[in-house]
Design an enzyme around this catalytic site. Sequence first.
Site, mmCIF file in Angstrom:
data_model
loop_
_atom_site.group_PDB
_atom_site.id
_atom_site.type_symbol
_atom_site.label_atom_id
_atom_site.label_comp_id
_atom_site.label_asym_id
_atom_site.label_seq_id
_atom_site.Cartn_x
_atom_site.Cartn_y
_atom_site.Cartn_z
ATOM 1 N N LYS A 189 48.712 28.532 46.899
ATOM 2 C CA LYS A 189 48.715 29.887 46.332
ATOM 3 C C LYS A 189 49.998 30.569 46.787
ATOM 4 O O LYS A 189 50.262 30.665 47.990
ATOM 5 C CB LYS A 189 47.496 30.644 46.839
ATOM 6 C CG LYS A 189 47.311 32.002 46.223
ATOM 7 C CD LYS A 189 45.952 32.554 46.643
ATOM 8 C CE LYS A 189 45.570 33.771 45.842
ATOM 9 N NZ LYS A 189 44.180 34.155 46.074
ATOM 10 N N VAL A 237 48.086 30.155 41.612
ATOM 11 C CA VAL A 237 47.627 29.011 42.390
ATOM 12 C C VAL A 237 48.069 27.745 41.662
ATOM 13 O O VAL A 237 47.868 27.618 40.448
ATOM 14 C CB VAL A 237 46.087 29.040 42.560
ATOM 15 C CG1 VAL A 237 45.614 27.838 43.347
ATOM 16 C CG2 VAL A 237 45.649 30.334 43.227
ATOM 17 N N ASP A 274 34.454 40.387 47.559
ATOM 18 C CA ASP A 274 34.976 40.112 46.219
ATOM 19 C C ASP A 274 34.337 38.844 45.666
ATOM 20 O O ASP A 274 35.011 38.008 45.067
ATOM 21 C CB ASP A 274 36.502 40.003 46.269
ATOM 22 C CG ASP A 274 37.145 40.121 44.881
ATOM 23 O OD1 ASP A 274 36.450 40.564 43.937
ATOM 24 O OD2 ASP A 274 38.319 39.752 44.746
ATOM 25 N N GLY A 321 48.956 36.573 42.679
ATOM 26 C CA GLY A 321 49.855 35.423 42.625
ATOM 27 C C GLY A 321 49.277 34.307 41.796
ATOM 28 O O GLY A 321 48.278 34.483 41.092
HETATM 29 P P1 ATP Z 1 41.657 37.854 41.396
HETATM 30 O O1 ATP Z 1 43.093 37.973 41.659
HETATM 31 O O2 ATP Z 1 41.094 38.996 40.667
HETATM 32 O O3 ATP Z 1 40.898 37.467 42.618
HETATM 33 P P2 ATP Z 1 41.320 35.110 40.681
HETATM 34 O O4 ATP Z 1 40.258 34.860 41.691
HETATM 35 O O5 ATP Z 1 41.166 34.415 39.364
HETATM 36 O O6 ATP Z 1 41.453 36.643 40.365
HETATM 37 P P3 ATP Z 1 43.240 33.701 42.339
HETATM 38 O O7 ATP Z 1 42.399 33.741 43.532
HETATM 39 O O8 ATP Z 1 44.696 33.946 42.512
HETATM 40 O O9 ATP Z 1 42.772 34.766 41.292
HETATM 41 O O10 ATP Z 1 43.031 32.306 41.662
HETATM 42 C C1 ATP Z 1 43.499 32.010 40.384
HETATM 43 C C2 ATP Z 1 42.737 30.828 39.826
HETATM 44 O O11 ATP Z 1 43.171 29.634 40.455
HETATM 45 C C3 ATP Z 1 41.228 30.867 40.059
HETATM 46 O O12 ATP Z 1 40.581 31.592 39.025
HETATM 47 C C4 ATP Z 1 40.878 29.401 40.052
HETATM 48 O O13 ATP Z 1 40.704 28.974 38.707
HETATM 49 C C5 ATP Z 1 42.113 28.721 40.597
HETATM 50 N N1 ATP Z 1 42.012 28.356 42.028
HETATM 51 C C6 ATP Z 1 42.152 29.171 43.082
HETATM 52 N N2 ATP Z 1 42.032 28.509 44.249
HETATM 53 C C7 ATP Z 1 41.795 27.217 43.922
HETATM 54 C C8 ATP Z 1 41.569 26.005 44.693
HETATM 55 N N3 ATP Z 1 41.559 26.006 46.023
HETATM 56 N N4 ATP Z 1 41.336 24.866 44.011
HETATM 57 C C9 ATP Z 1 41.314 24.859 42.654
HETATM 58 N N5 ATP Z 1 41.536 25.943 41.882
HETATM 59 C C10 ATP Z 1 41.772 27.119 42.497
HETATM 60 MG MG MG Z 2 40.412 34.327 43.422
#
Ligand code: ATP
Ligand code: MG
Length: 450
Positions: A39, A24, A133, A22
Amino acid sequence: MHSVERIGRYRIQRPLGTGAFGTVWLAHDDTLDVPVAVKILADNWSHRPDIRERFLSEARLLRRAGSPRVVQVYDIGELPDDRPYLVMEYADGGTLADLLHDGPLPVPEALRFTALAARAAATLHEVGIVHQDIKPTNLLLRTGPDGVLEVVLADLGPARTLAEASGLTTAAGAAGYRPPEQAEPGAGIDARADVYSLGAVGYHLVTGSVPGPPGKVVRPDRLRPGLDPGVRRALMRALRTDRKRRRPDARAFAEELERLATGPKPRRRRHRLLGLAAGAAVAGMAFTQMDHGPAPTELRIEDTTGRVAAVVPATWAGQVRGWGWDPRVLGLPAGHQPGFAVADDLARWQDLGADVDGMFVGRVGRGEITALVNALAHPACHYDGARDHTLPVWHGRVRTWSDCPGGGSVVEAGLTPPDGSGQPQLYVQIRQQGEPKGIRRVLGSVRVGG
Ligand code: ATP
Ligand code: MG
């Protein structure tokens, strides 16, 4: 995907990033007047009950951790179109992955960030959760009250409680950070799996490269010459394939890294660099002392596959990145090719205003390197002209710029076989403080194999 402007009291502002499940968003909590991160599970996943359940279990687990080192969950809910969402603390400093865009970190900083990540993982382990992870995008940065960046562990997507994890069939985790047991059905997962991933994060921050697959990890001091042997041992011990031989405990790993962050002694570091055996025929990169005597004046550098090598002044060899490159960055046909960059400060390689000494060498598969070098330009520097060099094994097209904004120079060169056969061909870039010196010697030392 329907666009959403507001979710209850949360006003959506901009996307922060998109992951596998998804997006964020940065949003504003209008009631409490604070930023939050929301998210939202992607449309295509929100109809899958198992994925929905995983999304919600992430929220519950994060809640259970209840630690300031783990991202705080404020709320969960569902949009009118049924997509579940999670409202969490907003980390204002980006992620460790963002820091890596500029290359490896100074070693003490890399160790401190890894130690903070390990402390965060330890708080999960204490309540019986294995993250599974841990990787740079899941390590968020938040500015603390004193202005210092703190690490916050996020994204427990595949996390399971220790009890549930034992015997579970799962291949969670990202390549390079994933311990071998996570790819092995029924191996049972415990805290040592996270220790492996933390070791991989530390390795990435120190070397600028994601470690190779388990059991095939190139020693970090080959990618970062002069690395304190204690740091190398700590990282390699965390990255052991056999988990019984890893440090079992994330907190102890954190303490070890914190101790190392306050060292190493400069004399010892120098000794390590000089102490490497001459001509060591190791897979990966070798630093070979070329001159005899108290200090080497030149070092032989290889890429991680051993297929591209060159001899450079020892003063350039502060950091090495040897995992190759994609000539697409120059507009040539895409593909992964062997190559390396070596410089006293790789993080500032792109900055013509910085004082940097070093070299990039990359093999070019298809396309015409000479034509490409002829087309390159550095308008911020003074162009000194082009020369053709006849070297023992190469014909070199060499173009030089000096008086760049930082006072330094840039050399762009294409190396092709003198017989006109076209392959192998190489692209070389050399940066030096002041005027270019010793270019013929460095270009003449370039060798290609395999
Ligand atoms: P994967 O799906 O492989 O885990 P990811 O960790 O990049 O990849 P998400 O966890 O969906 O995917 O997060 C997407 C991005 O959003 C992150 O890489 C980060 O840059 C940002 N992000 C996530 N959570 C937060 C938060 N609480 N505050 C600020 N930025 C965030
Ligand atoms: Mg992530």
